[in-house]
Design an enzyme around this catalytic site. Structure first.
Site, short mmCIF file in Angstrom:
data_model
loop_
_atom_site.label_atom_id
_atom_site.label_comp_id
_atom_site.label_asym_id
_atom_site.label_seq_id
_atom_site.Cartn_x
_atom_site.Cartn_y
_atom_site.Cartn_z
CG HIS A 43 -72.88 11.84 39.34
ND1 HIS A 43 -72.28 11.83 40.57
CD2 HIS A 43 -74.21 11.61 39.59
CE1 HIS A 43 -73.17 11.61 41.51
NE2 HIS A 43 -74.35 11.48 40.94
CD GLU A 125 -71.93 8.88 37.07
OE1 GLU A 125 -71.19 9.62 36.38
OE2 GLU A 125 -71.67 8.56 38.25
CG HIS A 161 -70.85 13.85 42.64
ND1 HIS A 161 -70.07 12.79 42.29
CD2 HIS A 161 -71.21 13.62 43.92
CE1 HIS A 161 -69.96 11.96 43.32
NE2 HIS A 161 -70.65 12.44 44.31
CG ASP A 171 -68.59 14.26 39.25
OD1 ASP A 171 -68.12 14.39 40.39
OD2 ASP A 171 -69.47 13.43 38.98
#
Length: 184
Positions: A43, A125, A161, A171
């Site tokens: 992500h 992330e 994602h 993303d």
């Protein structure tokens, strides 16, 4: 990033990787008993959008985001979200949730006929946006993390994602270099 243990193999203790700084998020729960972790989902996040080094993504994952800090935070301050890992623009790796647990990163999602991707994935992330490149330091850290995950978890699916929530999520975006994904 921490130095790896002997023989250049990262250490894992109860789902926590020694190569990351542990900052536990309260936003997780148990994986289903039959879940096999075989996917990594990448992500990207920046808060406010397009701004870096604010600390706000970590605050979001720790339920400490102050809605008064930016008007855009009002709508998201109460969300309960997390990821297993967060890699900042300098390449520092934070681990927020043990990989033995289910982090809340994917939301409504599906991959190859399986829904609820949080059940069987590790979420990473990257501090960034879909509209610009990630840093060399982030890629170096991501590569080390991918290697560590590959050595410890039976991952065969490396996705963004956007792959598991098409049309809803975009993303990590077109500037993410997917060639970094381990070959299947």
């Amino acid at each position: 990033m921490s130095i790896h243990s002997s023989q250049d193999r990262p250490e894992w203790v109860e789902g926590w990787w020694a190569g990351a700084k542990a900052i536990p998020s309260p936003n997780f729960d148990e994986r289903p008993p039959s879940a096999v972790v075989d996917m990594v989902v990448v992500h990207c996040i920046s808060l406010p959008e397009g701004r870096f080094f604010t600390g706000a993504p970590l605050d979001l994952f720790l339920n400490q985001l102050n809605p008064e800090d930016d008007p855009s935070f009002t709508a998201i301050a109460g969300l309960k979200v997390s990821a297993h890992f967060l890699i900042d623009r300098q390449g520092d790796v934070l681990q927020l949730v043990s990989c033995l647990h289910r982090a809340w990163h994917a939301g409504v999602s599906m991959w190859q006929g399986r829904d609820k991707c949080n059940d069987f994935s590790i979420g990473i992330e990257l501090e960034g946006t879909v509209s610009q490149a990630f840093t060399s330091a982030q890629y170096r850290s991501l590569d080390a993390l991918f290697q560590a995950i590959s050595q410890h978890w039976p991952v065969v699916h490396w996705v963004g994602h956007s792959d598991i929530a098409p049309g809803r999520k975009f993303d990590p975006g077109p500037f993410f270099d997917r060639s970094i994904f381990p070959k299947k």
